[in-house]
Structures are given as structure tokens and as C-alpha cells.
Design a protein around this motif. Structure first.
Motif, PDB file in Angstrom:
ATOM      1  N   PHE A  84     -29.204  33.627  -3.469  1.00  0.00           N
ATOM      2  CA  PHE A  84     -30.261  34.221  -3.414  1.00  0.00           C
ATOM      3  C   PHE A  84     -31.596  33.317  -3.052  1.00  0.00           C
ATOM      4  O   PHE A  84     -32.317  33.775  -2.224  1.00  0.00           O
ATOM      5  CB  PHE A  84     -30.768  34.569  -4.813  1.00  0.00           C
ATOM      6  N   PRO A 136     -33.747  35.283  -0.279  1.00  0.00           N
ATOM      7  CA  PRO A 136     -34.185  36.127  -1.363  1.00  0.00           C
ATOM      8  C   PRO A 136     -34.500  37.677  -0.841  1.00  0.00           C
ATOM      9  O   PRO A 136     -34.129  38.596  -1.786  1.00  0.00           O
ATOM     10  CB  PRO A 136     -35.778  35.487  -1.847  1.00  0.00           C
ATOM     11  N   SER A 194     -31.002  39.128  -0.898  1.00  0.00           N
ATOM     12  CA  SER A 194     -30.472  39.394  -2.100  1.00  0.00           C
ATOM     13  C   SER A 194     -31.029  40.376  -3.069  1.00  0.00           C
ATOM     14  O   SER A 194     -30.581  41.123  -3.668  1.00  0.00           O
ATOM     15  CB  SER A 194     -30.540  38.082  -2.724  1.00  0.00           C
ATOM     16  N   ARG A 195     -32.474  40.178  -3.080  1.00  0.00           N
ATOM     17  CA  ARG A 195     -33.285  41.024  -3.929  1.00  0.00           C
ATOM     18  C   ARG A 195     -33.167  42.692  -3.489  1.00  0.00           C
ATOM     19  O   ARG A 195     -32.958  43.536  -4.477  1.00  0.00           O
ATOM     20  CB  ARG A 195     -34.825  40.645  -3.624  1.00  0.00           C
ATOM     21  N   LEU A 202     -29.430  40.452 -10.328  1.00  0.00           N
ATOM     22  CA  LEU A 202     -29.874  39.037 -10.146  1.00  0.00           C
ATOM     23  C   LEU A 202     -30.211  38.556 -11.750  1.00  0.00           C
ATOM     24  O   LEU A 202     -29.893  37.290 -12.217  1.00  0.00           O
ATOM     25  CB  LEU A 202     -31.183  39.032  -9.686  1.00  0.00           C
TER      26      LEU A 202
END
Length: 298
Positions: free
Chosen positions: A29, A33, A36-37, A188
Motif C-alpha cells: 500500500f 497508495p 491500493s486505496r 486496509l
């Protein structure tokens, strides 16, 4: 032989291995980010796996094959994982962030998409991380095999995606797991809780995961602090989390909740192991796929 769900979840090293797995996902992540987010809910996970499989299955001799809105919609809506509009919005977002590009004539219908370099590398690394966990359980060489023959990824990932999208136990997480996984960026948050689950509480009923700072976590994962606080309140109400005696410095991740999560995750790892064996079992037998120069099932 592949590992069954019961063998995985019953393995004494599974919880420590899952903790290490969650830590590696956290590192991935931090490397990308935004990507991944965007994929950190179960619905987005299903969409991304199905989309990638369609791309890898593209056959120039078959008109309409590959990653198109129509093909993705057929997979996803057939199991009620998402609506038609959700599929459209998903591809539009991927395109706007340049995680996919249109290939061929942009005016031709249906449009065909393919992943760009960053999500391709991320999907490969995700599969490698899953193989590493399985290898930790049985001393296998899945990760080493993939590292030595990375082209196997093109055959294994579609097997994973197709089977995951057809498995009702994986499609529908248990209610308390779904509380996290069906929410925005819930994957997450769940990885972060598991990553911290190092020390059993004195009563043996849970894991002390330390202080949970909703403001810092929300900022790091780029989610609403209000949304995260609401998620934690519901987690307390349903017995996922607990603050003993109101001590905000020592949040307890309930052991029975972690057990539920482990059993659900074991379904996915079993699917991945089956996909590996389906493709790489024939590799060991020396049967070859003429498309890739590697062995495959006869």
C-alpha cells in the motif's frame, strides 16, 4: 496435493503467517497508495481480479474477447457482486487514473482495455505474496517457481479469479467480516488490525493491538475519519473490538472475530493453491504450453 481450507485454518503457523502477509500488504500500500486505496474493499477486489483475468484471456482470434465492459459485467453481475453501473464506474475510474488504457481503435465497440504497468506489477506481487504464505505453511516452492518462470502468472491469475468469483463462501464474507470488507477501504483497516495482533490478552480472549488513532489511520489510508469512527463503533457493538475498562491505549481484537476472518481468508488461499497446482502440477510433469513455453495441463 493442495491445501484444503481446514488444513490451512488449522495450521499452527497460519495466524503468524497471516500477520506477516498483512504487513507485506501494508508495505505494498505504501508503495502505491492510490491504487491500493481504490481496490481495498471486497467488491473492488472481485472487480479487479475478474478484470485482470479477462485481459489475460484475450484471444485475437475471438472477436469480443478480453477486458470489455460487457465481459466484466457478465462475470460480476451474474453473482450479484456489483451492479452494471458499478462496473461502468469502476472502469471509468481505472481509466481516469491511468491504471488501464484503451487498446485498438478507441471508436470501436466494445472498447477493450488493458492494465498499465503499475497495476500489472501489483497483481503479480499480490500473487507472489499469497504464494509465500502458502509456502510458509507446507515448505513448498510456489513463490520460487513463479519467480523463476514469471510467465506462469498469465495462466494462474485467471484460474484464481474465475474460481473466486464462483465460490459462494468467498463471495459472501461472514457478517462481522463483511462489516469491514464491504466498506470503503475496509480491507486496509482489516489488514492493519491483523498486522498488530501480536500478543494475546491476559484472559486469552483477544489480541492487544495497542492504541487505535482514528485520525492518523484515516489520514494514512485516505479515508474519512467520520467513516472510520463509525466503522469502529459498529465493530465494538458486534464484538469485533473491545477497549477493556475504557482504556483507549489498549484495543483488543477479539479472538473469535480473528478466527472468523482466518476461516474466510483460508478459502481464498485454498483457491489460490488449487489454481497453482492446476497450472504448475503439469509443469512438474513436463507438459508444455506452446503459447508461453511453459508446462501446462494436458
Amino acid at each position: 496435493m493442495t491445501l484444503s481450507v481446514s488444513e490451512i485454518v488449522g495450521h499452527p503457523q497460519f495466524v503468524p503467517a497471516l500477520r506477516a502477509y498483512a504487513a507485506k500488504l501494508r508495505g505494498q500500500f505504501d508503495q502505491s497508495p492510490r491504487l491500493s486505496r481504490m481496490l481495498a474493499s471486497h467488491q473492488r477486489w472481485l472487480l479487479s481480479q475478474a478484470a485482470f483475468a479477462l485481459q489475460l484471456e484475450y484471444d485475437p482470434s475471438q472477436p469480443g474477447s478480453g477486458l470489455t465492459t460487457t465481459n466484466l459485467r457478465e462475470i460480476i453481475t451474474s453473482n450479484n457482486a456489483a451492479s452494471r453501473n458499478t462496473v461502468l464506474n469502476f472502469l471509468d475510474q481505472l481509466l481516469s487514473y491511468k491504471f488501464v488504457r484503451i487498446v485498438g481503435d478507441p471508436n470501436r465497440r466494445p472498447k477493450r482495455y488493458e492494465a498499465t504497468e503499475l497495476p500489472t506489477q501489483a497483481m503479480y506481487q499480490w500473487l507472489m505474496t499469497n504464494f509465500e504464505l502458502l509456502d510458509h505453511l507446507d515448505g513448498g516452492d510456489r513463490a520460487a517457481t513463479l519467480a523463476a518462470q514469471p510467465e506462469l502468472f498469465k495462466l494462474i491469475q485467471p484460474q484464481v479469479a474465475r474460481r473466486a468469483c464462483l465460490n459462494p463462501s468467498w463471495l459472501e464474507p461472514p457478517p462481522r467480516v463483511a462489516l469491514f470488507l464491504w466498506t470503503e477501504a475496509g480491507g486496509l483497516v482489516m489488514d492493519e488490525l491483523v498486522r498488530r495482533a501480536m500478543e494475546l490478552s491476559p484472559d486469552g480472549e483477544g489480541y492487544n493491538i495497542g492504541r487505535i488513532d482514528a485520525r492518523v489511520m484515516a489520514e494514512h489510508f485516505m479515508i474519512s475519519r467520520t467513516h472510520l469512527q463509525r466503522l469502529f463503533r459498529r465493530a465494538v457493538e458486534t464484538g469485533c473490538l473491545h477497549w477493556p475498562d475504557g482504556d483507549r491505549n489498549h484495543c483488543i481484537l477479539r479472538r473469535d472475530f480473528l478466527d472468523e476472518y482466518c476461516k474466510w481468508q483460508a478459502i481464498k488461499f485454498s483457491i489460490i493453491d488449487f489454481a497453482h497446482e492446476k497450472i504448475c502440477g503439469p509443469v512438474r510433469l513436463g507438459k508444455h504450453d506452446p503459447r508461453l513455453g511453459v508446462a501446462r495441463e494436458a
